[in-house]
Design an enzyme around this catalytic site. Structure first.
Site, short mmCIF file in Angstrom:
data_model
loop_
_atom_site.label_atom_id
_atom_site.label_comp_id
_atom_site.label_asym_id
_atom_site.label_seq_id
_atom_site.Cartn_x
_atom_site.Cartn_y
_atom_site.Cartn_z
N ASP A 46 0.84 -1.19 0.00
CA ASP A 46 0.00 0.00 0.00
C ASP A 46 0.88 1.24 0.00
O ASP A 46 1.85 1.33 0.76
CB ASP A 46 -0.91 0.02 1.23
N TYR A 51 2.81 10.38 0.55
CA TYR A 51 3.97 9.92 1.31
C TYR A 51 5.27 10.45 0.69
O TYR A 51 5.84 9.84 -0.21
CB TYR A 51 4.01 8.40 1.39
N LYS A 77 -3.55 5.81 -3.30
CA LYS A 77 -4.61 6.69 -2.80
C LYS A 77 -4.77 7.91 -3.71
O LYS A 77 -3.85 8.26 -4.45
CB LYS A 77 -4.31 7.11 -1.37
#
Length: 336
Positions: A46, A51, A77
């Site tokens: 994931d 990030y 995401k």
């Protein structure tokens, strides 16, 4: 399709630390850690553009893009578009200020519209060097980033990201979608909608050995009623359960440190590793499809795999329950 049908195992790998969360780590350490996860048999990964402004995706992609695409499950995401221009201001991450200050110096557009969702996915595919994602989470439409304005962001996502991801799932471009958040309220709100319907959710830090009471009150019963699975992110509560000093992405306050100390005292008494207790607790709830701890060192991956398989005596759980350290409503391993 349920997450339990999609995910290849109960242990995945969360890549927030690879985005230089809290501190900068060398590229070679990041690569060795991902390779260690692969060698240990982990096949669910994931990540997210947020990030490190694309850094975690780049680092993960350098390893996974060389593996057969059908041999692993990958999620990212939407909600952040990484721009090809430098960030000139101090980013405003709400309660998470400074979280990725050591990441890439790119400007990040925070947007959950239909157009931004498609741009976000395109950017993630390019950074990772892969041709598709299996699962896409709608990221951080919650109070911890937006305060009282979170419902505004939720509505933007409902009319934008939710609809795009539903269409992509229906077209077979992705296999599933849901929310990836650190709070329960956005998921509860989503599950109350007539449509669109998510396939599952990624709940970070809210169903851990340290912090689970709130999720058990409303969210998890609702998820079970609707047969919606969850992935548990941050099973070590930002690291404080695994020897770190952070909780909720900040320095742990004294009351949390004290509670962790009590948990560890029981673990020591029963000869149990706190990692085993944390992972096995989160996995026992019937709504949990997988846990995705993060890591920045190869040795941590071996610890996580060992923790998953460690035998934890029923008496340990009984003692935690008696001490009020786990909720009476929480299902415990072996029915303790």
């Amino acid at each position: 399709m349920s997450l339990k049908e999609i995910l290849p195992g109960r242990l995945g790998f969360g890549t927030a630390p690879l985005g230089n969360m809290f501190r900068a780590i060398p590229d070679e350490d990041a690569r060795a850690t991902v390779e260690a996860a692969w060698d240990q048999g982990v096949r669910y990964y994931d990540t997210a553009p947020f990030y490190g402004a694309g850094l975690a995706e780049e680092r993960l992609g350098r390893v996974l893009s060389a593996k057969p695409r059908d041999s692993y499950v990958l999620s990212t995401k939407v909600g952040r578009v990484i721009l090809d221009e430098p960030e000139t201001d101090v980013p405003d991450f709400g309660e998470k200020g400074g979280l990725f200050e050591h990441g890439n110096p790119h400007k990040v557009l925070h947007e959950w519209t239909a157009d931004a969702t498609e741009r976000s996915i395109e950017g993630s595919l390019r950074r990772m060097g892969v041709d598709r994602f299996d699962i896409v989470w709608v990221h951080d439409i919650a109070q911890d980033f937006h305060g009282d304005a979170w419902l505004q962001k939720f509505e933007e996502a409902r009319t934008g990201a939710f609809r795009v991801l539903s269409r992509l799932r229906d077209e077979g471009v992705i296999r599933a979608w849901g929310l990836g958040v650190n709070r329960t309220e956005p998921i509860e709100t989503t599950l109350a909608l007539d449509e669109p319907k998510p396939d599952g959710f990624l709940l970070a830090g809210r169903y851990t050995l340290l912090d689970h009471e709130h999720a058990l009150q409303r969210l998890l019963p609702l998820a079970r009623e609707q047969d919606v699975d969850m992935v548990v992110g941050g099973p070590y509560s930002s690291g404080v359960l695994a020897g770190g000093t952070h909780f909720e992405y900040r320095q742990a306050p004294p009351e949390i440190t004290e509670r962790v100390g009590r948990l560890k005292a029981f673990a020591d008494q029963h000869g149990v590793s706190i990692k085993a207790a944390a992972l096995q607790f989160s996995l026992t709830h019937p709504a949990t499809a997988a846990v995705i701890p993060g890591a920045t060192r190869p040795s941590r991956i071996a610890e996580d795999v060992a923790a998953l398989n460690e035998t934890v005596p029923a008496a340990f759980w009984t003692d935690l329950r008696a001490a009020g350290l786990v909720s009476p409503a929480a299902p415990l391993p072996d029915g303790a």
